[in-house]
Design an enzyme around this catalytic site. Structure first.
Site, PDB file in Angstrom:
ATOM      1  N   SER A 112      -6.165   2.598   1.546  1.00  0.00           N
ATOM      2  CA  SER A 112      -5.726   3.919   1.783  1.00  0.00           C
ATOM      3  C   SER A 112      -6.572   3.484   3.095  1.00  0.00           C
ATOM      4  O   SER A 112      -7.109   3.443   3.702  1.00  0.00           O
ATOM      5  CB  SER A 112      -5.162   4.332   1.102  1.00  0.00           C
ATOM      6  OG  SER A 112      -4.686   5.929   1.952  1.00  0.00           O
ATOM      7  N   HIS A 135      -1.269   0.906   4.297  1.00  0.00           N
ATOM      8  CA  HIS A 135      -0.211   1.725   4.137  1.00  0.00           C
ATOM      9  C   HIS A 135       0.110   2.372   5.534  1.00  0.00           C
ATOM     10  O   HIS A 135      -1.379   3.228   5.901  1.00  0.00           O
ATOM     11  CB  HIS A 135       0.504   2.280   3.177  1.00  0.00           C
ATOM     12  CG  HIS A 135      -0.601   3.297   2.648  1.00  0.00           C
ATOM     13  ND1 HIS A 135      -0.539   4.439   3.130  1.00  0.00           N
ATOM     14  CD2 HIS A 135      -1.486   2.880   1.576  1.00  0.00           C
ATOM     15  CE1 HIS A 135      -1.598   4.817   2.037  1.00  0.00           C
ATOM     16  NE2 HIS A 135      -1.978   4.361   1.369  1.00  0.00           N
TER      17      HIS A 135
END
Length: 224
Positions: A112, A135
């Site tokens: 992330s 993501h």
């Protein structure tokens, strides 16, 4: 003349401090070892059961390193699940702005917001067994279903993507494809890259660990 940052904010030779950092002093120069582990804690304090890196501790430490005459380079050890997006990006921007040589190593995971932290260094390394999850930007809590809310998330994601593109060799189109994949994560959108894949796509500069990163830093410090 030694300044206040040298005396107070940077730990003494070889001493471990409470955030897991240390100064490595050798003939090749003094290298500050900074650990970014667990969750990136931002504006809200996490509960005491979670490992966390506090951005309000890391940023002043980085400023002190920049001002210190004792410190010649920085090695950044990364094993994070992600966390507060704006705080993680702020830490990455400070690392990228340092004038002293920097090297990052992804150990375990750089997930992330850990991705921009990994690429913020002058040279990034990743061990073969590590993984990186890419993501779309998420947010916790209630999100109003209005265009302004989605526009904010899109702008935040664009900021992160631009930072990653500017500080790595990955192509923007390919990186956006990695973000939007629907077949790589269960019940989610995005991709998981192992160490070799992260290097092959240009996200991370090289496979390697501590010895490779220290060799790079010592070369930069000595001017080789």
């Amino acid at each position: 003349m030694e300044n206040e940052c040298d005396k107070k904010d940077v730990p003494s030779d070889g001493d471990m401090i409470k955030d897991g950092s240390a100064v490595l002093d050798q003939q090749g120069g003094s290298i500050f070892c900074l650990s970014i582990i667990g969750q990136i804690e931002g504006h809200y304090v996490l509960d005491g059961t979670q490992k966390a890196t506090k951005y309000d501790h890391v940023i002043p430490t980085l400023v002190a390193i920049e001002e210190s005459e004792r410190i010649d380079g920085v090695i950044i050890l990364i094993n994070t699940l992600g966390g507060d997006v704006e705080s993680g990006l702020a830490m990455a921007e400070v690392i990228a702005s340092l004038s002293k040589p920097t090297a990052s190593i992804v150990l375990g995971g750089g997930h992330s917001i850990g991705v921009p932290l990994a690429v913020s260094a002058d040279k990034s390394f990743i061990v073969p067994s590590a993984t990186m999850t890419i993501h779309p930007v998420r947010t916790n809590g209630l999100v109003l279903g209005v265009p302004q809310a989605f526009d904010y998330l899109q702008k935040m994601q664009d900021r992160i993507i631009k930072f990653i593109i500017d500080h790595s060799s990955v192509k923007e189109e390919h990186f956006r494809d990695l973000i939007s994949r629907t077949d790589a994560l269960v019940n989610d959108v995005g991709s998981i890259l192992n160490g070799k894949e992260a290097v092959e796509c240009g996200l991370i500069d090289s496979l390697g660990g501590v010895s490779e990163a220290l060799e790079y830093l010592r070369g930069r410090i000595s001017g080789d």
